[in-house]
Design a protein around this motif. Sequence first.
Motif, PDB file in Angstrom:
ATOM      1  N   UNK A 120      -1.753  -2.033   9.944  1.00 14.91           N
ATOM      2  CA  UNK A 120      -2.184  -2.050   8.548  1.00 14.91           C
ATOM      3  C   UNK A 120      -1.364  -1.068   7.719  1.00 14.91           C
ATOM      4  N   UNK A 121      -1.099   0.121   8.263  1.00 15.54           N
ATOM      5  CA  UNK A 121      -0.270   1.099   7.551  1.00 15.54           C
ATOM      6  C   UNK A 121       1.109   0.527   7.253  1.00 15.54           C
ATOM      7  N   UNK A 122       1.711  -0.119   8.251  1.00 16.03           N
ATOM      8  CA  UNK A 122       3.058  -0.661   8.067  1.00 16.03           C
ATOM      9  C   UNK A 122       3.069  -1.750   6.998  1.00 16.03           C
ATOM     10  N   UNK A 123       2.047  -2.614   7.023  1.00 18.17           N
ATOM     11  CA  UNK A 123       1.953  -3.685   6.024  1.00 18.17           C
ATOM     12  C   UNK A 123       1.765  -3.087   4.634  1.00 18.17           C
ATOM     13  N   UNK A 124       0.863  -2.113   4.518  1.00 16.77           N
ATOM     14  CA  UNK A 124       0.590  -1.508   3.214  1.00 16.77           C
ATOM     15  C   UNK A 124       1.839  -0.847   2.637  1.00 16.77           C
ATOM     16  N   UNK A 125       2.513  -0.076   3.451  1.00 17.25           N
ATOM     17  CA  UNK A 125       3.728   0.589   2.974  1.00 17.25           C
ATOM     18  C   UNK A 125       4.782  -0.430   2.543  1.00 17.25           C
ATOM     19  N   UNK A 126       4.840  -1.566   3.228  1.00 20.18           N
ATOM     20  CA  UNK A 126       5.829  -2.596   2.897  1.00 20.18           C
ATOM     21  C   UNK A 126       5.585  -3.218   1.532  1.00 20.18           C
ATOM     22  N   UNK A 127       4.324  -3.198   1.058  1.00 20.83           N
ATOM     23  CA  UNK A 127       4.028  -3.768  -0.260  1.00 20.83           C
ATOM     24  C   UNK A 127       3.789  -2.670  -1.299  1.00 20.83           C
ATOM     25  N   UNK A 128       4.198  -1.452  -0.979  1.00 24.05           N
ATOM     26  CA  UNK A 128       4.172  -0.375  -1.955  1.00 24.05           C
ATOM     27  C   UNK A 128       2.868   0.366  -2.104  1.00 24.05           C
ATOM     28  N   UNK A 198     -13.134   6.124  -2.145  1.00 25.88           N
ATOM     29  CA  UNK A 198     -13.570   4.999  -2.967  1.00 25.88           C
ATOM     30  C   UNK A 198     -13.203   3.693  -2.277  1.00 25.88           C
ATOM     31  N   UNK A 199     -14.175   2.785  -2.193  1.00 32.04           N
ATOM     32  CA  UNK A 199     -13.998   1.494  -1.537  1.00 32.04           C
ATOM     33  C   UNK A 199     -13.941   0.376  -2.567  1.00 32.04           C
ATOM     34  N   UNK A 266     -14.763 -12.165   2.390  1.00 29.43           N
ATOM     35  CA  UNK A 266     -14.985 -10.778   1.980  1.00 29.43           C
ATOM     36  C   UNK A 266     -14.187  -9.824   2.867  1.00 29.43           C
ATOM     37  N   UNK A 267     -13.557  -8.853   2.225  1.00 29.25           N
ATOM     38  CA  UNK A 267     -12.970  -7.720   2.949  1.00 29.25           C
ATOM     39  C   UNK A 267     -13.244  -6.466   2.131  1.00 29.25           C
ATOM     40  N   UNK A 268     -13.403  -5.358   2.830  1.00 31.60           N
ATOM     41  CA  UNK A 268     -13.582  -4.062   2.158  1.00 31.60           C
ATOM     42  C   UNK A 268     -12.346  -3.225   2.409  1.00 31.60           C
ATOM     43  N   UNK A 269     -11.727  -2.764   1.323  1.00 32.27           N
ATOM     44  CA  UNK A 269     -10.496  -1.987   1.412  1.00 32.27           C
ATOM     45  C   UNK A 269     -10.820  -0.562   0.976  1.00 32.27           C
ATOM     46  N   UNK A 270     -10.633   0.396   1.869  1.00 34.38           N
ATOM     47  CA  UNK A 270     -11.077   1.773   1.648  1.00 34.38           C
ATOM     48  C   UNK A 270      -9.892   2.671   1.290  1.00 34.38           C
ATOM     49  N   UNK A 271     -10.099   3.499   0.284  1.00 37.87           N
ATOM     50  CA  UNK A 271      -9.032   4.365  -0.220  1.00 37.87           C
ATOM     51  C   UNK A 271      -9.500   5.803  -0.376  1.00 37.87           C
ATOM     52  N   UNK A 272      -8.494   6.691  -0.437  1.00 35.91           N
ATOM     53  CA  UNK A 272      -8.658   8.012  -1.015  1.00 35.91           C
ATOM     54  C   UNK A 272      -7.936   7.964  -2.358  1.00 35.91           C
ATOM     55  N   UNK A 274      -6.274  10.030  -5.102  1.00 35.10           N
ATOM     56  CA  UNK A 274      -5.701  11.366  -5.270  1.00 35.10           C
ATOM     57  C   UNK A 274      -5.093  11.498  -6.665  1.00 35.10           C
ATOM     58  N   UNK A 275      -4.601  12.690  -6.953  1.00 30.45           N
ATOM     59  CA  UNK A 275      -3.927  12.908  -8.232  1.00 30.45           C
ATOM     60  C   UNK A 275      -2.670  12.060  -8.359  1.00 30.45           C
ATOM     61  N   UNK A 276      -2.111  11.639  -7.223  1.00 33.76           N
ATOM     62  CA  UNK A 276      -0.893  10.824  -7.229  1.00 33.76           C
ATOM     63  C   UNK A 276      -1.181   9.332  -7.093  1.00 33.76           C
ATOM     64  N   UNK A 277      -2.460   8.957  -7.111  1.00 33.12           N
ATOM     65  CA  UNK A 277      -2.804   7.547  -7.012  1.00 33.12           C
ATOM     66  C   UNK A 277      -3.558   7.230  -5.737  1.00 33.12           C
ATOM     67  N   UNK A 278      -3.871   5.943  -5.508  1.00 31.93           N
ATOM     68  CA  UNK A 278      -4.649   5.559  -4.327  1.00 31.93           C
ATOM     69  C   UNK A 278      -3.840   5.642  -3.037  1.00 31.93           C
ATOM     70  N   UNK A 279      -4.514   6.104  -1.977  1.00 33.56           N
ATOM     71  CA  UNK A 279      -3.934   6.169  -0.634  1.00 33.56           C
ATOM     72  C   UNK A 279      -4.836   5.349   0.279  1.00 33.56           C
ATOM     73  N   UNK A 280      -4.291   4.327   0.908  1.00 32.46           N
ATOM     74  CA  UNK A 280      -5.109   3.454   1.752  1.00 32.46           C
ATOM     75  C   UNK A 280      -5.637   4.190   2.970  1.00 32.46           C
ATOM     76  N   UNK A 281      -6.908   3.977   3.271  1.00 31.18           N
ATOM     77  CA  UNK A 281      -7.500   4.496   4.503  1.00 31.18           C
ATOM     78  C   UNK A 281      -7.553   3.396   5.559  1.00 31.18           C
ATOM     79  N   UNK A 282      -8.298   2.302   5.284  1.00 27.26           N
ATOM     80  CA  UNK A 282      -8.368   1.205   6.237  1.00 27.26           C
ATOM     81  C   UNK A 282      -8.896  -0.049   5.554  1.00 27.26           C
ATOM     82  N   UNK A 283      -8.843  -1.161   6.288  1.00 28.09           N
ATOM     83  CA  UNK A 283      -9.326  -2.450   5.793  1.00 28.09           C
ATOM     84  C   UNK A 283     -10.318  -3.006   6.800  1.00 28.09           C
ATOM     85  N   UNK A 284     -11.455  -3.497   6.315  1.00 35.46           N
ATOM     86  CA  UNK A 284     -12.469  -4.119   7.168  1.00 35.46           C
ATOM     87  C   UNK A 284     -12.618  -5.580   6.765  1.00 35.46           C
TER      88      UNK A 284
END
Length: 331
Positions: A120-128, A198-199, A266-272, A274-284
């Motif tokens: 999931x991390x690799x996919x997320x980073x690939x789409x920015x 934030x989810x 349905x999927x739940x996408x979880x983020x942190x 931050x001051x620099x924008x959203x950082x993905x945590x995980x996807x359910x």
Amino acid sequence: MTTSARDPRTRVAVIGGGASCEHEVSLASAAAVAAALDPERYDVVRLTIDPHGTWFDGGDRPVGLTGAVCLLRRCDVVLPVVHGPHGEDGTLAALCELAGLPYVGSGVGAGALAMDKWATKLVAEAVGVSTAPGVLLTTRDRAAYRWSRPIVVKPVASGSSHGVALVADAADLDAALDAAFALDSRVLVEDVVVGREIDVAILGRPDGSRFVAPALEIVTDGLFDYDDKYGGQADFRIPADLHEPDRKALDDAALAVYDALGCDGVARVDFFVTDDGPVLNEVNTMPGFTEHSQAPKMFAAAGLPYAALLDLLVRDALEAAGGGRGSMTGP
């Protein structure tokens, strides 16, 4: 369709349990789903997978995989409510695909990718979409890892925060790794991200449209762990208090990851956030699904209550099957 003149209702198989550490959570989700499906419209067939992988029918009679497939093939649609490995990871979707059964939720590929936090991390980073800096450890390279700053240790393929630990001191590293490796042969070690938790819940429809529910903020003191999630201590705030640019950035990031993984339903996408924008945590792809779970609460806040959400998911699965995914089965 398996309905008849005597019973015109749609027959829905609800599967719960599973051979993973999320077994009990899945039982609660499946029981809530089965109880909420409108009995005038749906004939619910309950199936349970015990912690050892044995299938049981609604009367707690062991039926085995062959018996379960026979029961499933007498249903119109399958609603798999099995969280974590051996369920949410695409395995139940694969069973339905092989049996030609319409089913609710993401397909094989999306389930497998989203369950794997490293993939999931690799996919997320690939789409920015940003993720926390991290490394992947196996039992072979574990000994070479050296703690240098606070980190979060988590199994690559697990859920409900099982095996997740915040390590603020080098003395606690071995115990955290032991707990994570007890659940998975691969472990993700990530830097601690300082931000709001934030989810975002997304509903994908058969016509290709996407509906994003109001975001939910988790207010907690420290790590949002298993006890917080299921012990009633968590403070969920819906909608999350966000400025419009931050809300749009969050929704855009969630949609980008949802689509890149190939999610459905349905999927739940979880983020942190931050001051620099959203950082993905995980996807359910099969998040907790009682009426009081995060994703259903977000859709309820959007005007789609629990029973209506389930009804929509079942009808969408049947519509998607008519378009090529799965097929309608005979009696």
